[in-house]
Design a protein around this motif. Structure first.
Motif, mmCIF file in Angstrom:
data_model
loop_
_atom_site.group_PDB
_atom_site.id
_atom_site.type_symbol
_atom_site.label_atom_id
_atom_site.label_comp_id
_atom_site.label_asym_id
_atom_site.label_seq_id
_atom_site.Cartn_x
_atom_site.Cartn_y
_atom_site.Cartn_z
ATOM 1 N N PRO A 190 0.803 -1.231 0.000
ATOM 2 C CA PRO A 190 0.000 0.000 0.000
ATOM 3 C C PRO A 190 0.833 1.277 0.000
ATOM 4 O O PRO A 190 0.365 2.313 -0.478
ATOM 5 C CB PRO A 190 -0.835 -0.118 1.283
ATOM 6 N N SER A 191 2.053 1.220 0.493
ATOM 7 C CA SER A 191 2.887 2.421 0.554
ATOM 8 C C SER A 191 3.553 2.754 -0.779
ATOM 9 O O SER A 191 4.020 3.887 -0.973
ATOM 10 C CB SER A 191 3.954 2.257 1.638
ATOM 11 N N THR A 192 3.623 1.803 -1.692
ATOM 12 C CA THR A 192 4.313 2.031 -2.977
ATOM 13 C C THR A 192 3.405 1.849 -4.191
ATOM 14 O O THR A 192 3.799 2.227 -5.298
ATOM 15 C CB THR A 192 5.506 1.070 -3.118
ATOM 16 N N ALA A 193 2.210 1.301 -4.001
ATOM 17 C CA ALA A 193 1.367 0.967 -5.156
ATOM 18 C C ALA A 193 0.946 2.208 -5.932
ATOM 19 O O ALA A 193 1.017 2.237 -7.164
ATOM 20 C CB ALA A 193 0.142 0.180 -4.688
ATOM 21 N N LEU A 194 0.499 3.261 -5.223
ATOM 22 C CA LEU A 194 0.040 4.463 -5.922
ATOM 23 C C LEU A 194 1.187 5.124 -6.689
ATOM 24 O O LEU A 194 1.015 5.558 -7.835
ATOM 25 C CB LEU A 194 -0.569 5.449 -4.927
ATOM 26 N N GLY A 195 2.354 5.190 -6.073
ATOM 27 C CA GLY A 195 3.503 5.753 -6.774
ATOM 28 C C GLY A 195 3.904 4.920 -7.977
ATOM 29 O O GLY A 195 4.316 5.461 -9.013
ATOM 30 N N ALA A 196 3.763 3.593 -7.871
ATOM 31 C CA ALA A 196 4.144 2.717 -8.974
ATOM 32 C C ALA A 196 3.224 2.908 -10.177
ATOM 33 O O ALA A 196 3.689 3.037 -11.317
ATOM 34 C CB ALA A 196 4.129 1.260 -8.513
ATOM 35 N N THR A 279 -7.455 -0.021 -0.571
ATOM 36 C CA THR A 279 -7.941 1.094 -1.398
ATOM 37 C C THR A 279 -6.801 2.052 -1.746
ATOM 38 O O THR A 279 -7.039 3.220 -2.041
ATOM 39 C CB THR A 279 -9.046 1.871 -0.652
ATOM 40 N N SER A 280 -5.578 1.560 -1.753
ATOM 41 C CA SER A 280 -4.426 2.447 -1.942
ATOM 42 C C SER A 280 -4.350 3.022 -3.349
ATOM 43 O O SER A 280 -3.770 4.089 -3.551
ATOM 44 C CB SER A 280 -3.128 1.707 -1.617
ATOM 45 N N THR A 281 -4.914 2.337 -4.341
ATOM 46 C CA THR A 281 -4.930 2.869 -5.709
ATOM 47 C C THR A 281 -6.357 2.992 -6.242
ATOM 48 O O THR A 281 -6.566 2.989 -7.456
ATOM 49 C CB THR A 281 -4.107 1.969 -6.655
#
Length: 327
Positions: A190-196, A279-281
């Protein structure tokens, strides 16, 4: 006092009749009916536009009207006798905590993508427009830089899922240089998914800016740069006072279009993370899709779709307004 008769004049003592003058200019002219050729010339353009108008009504206006109608009903499609509930579905959408998360993620995803598209696209456009490189070198890099735009969304999603796999190339390279431990779960954490997913969208979308800005750079007259150099302007002064002002209409148009398209991005998110983990992305597009085809709540999904439509119409209004001002 000498007076003149309006219709008679005297020449050699013989009265001569004088023709009456034309009718007053304010009198209405007799109206003639349009000929067949005139009617055909007047209505021919509408005949050409009719097929497009019918397609727009069938494929765009009708679905929008149906979605708006569904958003005001209760449990449409799954309920045989749906009841009218007014704006209750809109209230349910706007008070849903997942909707708030989706709005925040969409803003981060969209703003980050648009800004990066502009910066990368402008940098590559300046590189491809420089006279320091030969034509063959610039042709090679043009083909290389435009490649991400040639891939379909499915290919991009599968490609980056393999590259960002814990055992993929990205982790291998980062682990080799000691930047990470080489086991990062880029799309599952969840901490890297949106940035990826934002990075993937940046990689796949910057050629749109690059090509448009390159065309704008090639259209700037050389005389402006020569005048700037005569005035003592260096490369930064020329860029700030000549290049950016000349590119401003293109930059604003591309930024608005890219903002509209990115807010509606669905396929890339769905094929990489599916809106997760958790719901991270989650985006507005995936949120609406899940309401309709996971929870089968088509009424609330229609309300969410109308909200997205209204937001898109606001952006479209500013885009059309800018285009009219530019013209």
């Amino acid at each position: 006092m000498i007076t003149s008769h309006p219709t008679r004049a005297r020449t050699d003592d013989h009265p001569v009749a004088v023709a009456a003058g034309p009718e007053p200019s304010g009198a209405p002219a007799p109206r003639r009916g349009l000929t067949l050729a005139q009617l055909r010339a007047r209505f021919t353009p509408y005949g050409f536009l009719t097929p497009t108008g019918v397609l727009l009504i069938v494929l765009m206006v009708t679905p929008i009207v149906m979605v708006v109608q569904y958003s005001l009903m209760d449990r449409v499609i799954t309920n045989k006798n749906p009841a009218f509930v007014g704006f209750q579905n809109y209230l349910e959408v706007l008070t849903d905590p997942v909707f708030t998360v989706a709005v925040r993620n969409t803003l981060v995803f969209t703003v980050g993508s648009v800004v990066a598209h502009f910066v990368i696209g402008l940098a590559f456009a300046l590189l491809l427009n420089t006279p320091l490189l030969s034509h063959r070198v610039k042709a090679f890099f043009r083909v290389l830089y435009v490649l991400p735009w040639l891939f379909t969304v499915a290919i991009i999603a599968v490609l980056w899922r393999l590259l960002l796999n814990p055992n993929g190339v990205v982790n291998y390279l980062l682990g080799t240089f000691g930047l990470t431990d080489g086991q990062t779960q880029w799309l599952s954490d969840p901490s890297t998914a949106l940035g990826a997913v934002t990075f993937i969208n940046i990689w796949s979308g910057y050629p749109f800016f690059m090509i448009s800005l390159l065309a704008g750079l090639q259209g700037i007259p050389r005389d402006l740069y020569e005048a700037a150099r005569v005035d003592g302007a260096g490369w930064w002064g020329q860029f700030r006072n000549v290049t950016l002002p000349q590119l401003r209409p293109i930059i604003v148009s591309m930024a608005l279009l890219d903002f509209i398209w990115t807010t509606q991005q669905f396929a890339l998110i769905w094929m990489t993370t599916g809106g997760g983990p958790i719901t991270s992305t989650e985006m507005l597009s995936t949120f609406t899709y899940k309401l309709a085809f996971t929870q089968y709540d088509f009424s609330v999904a229609s309300a969410a779709a109308v909200v997205v439509l209204l937001l898109s119409m606001v952006l479209a209004f500013f885009y059309v307004r800018h285009q009219k001002a530019r013209d």
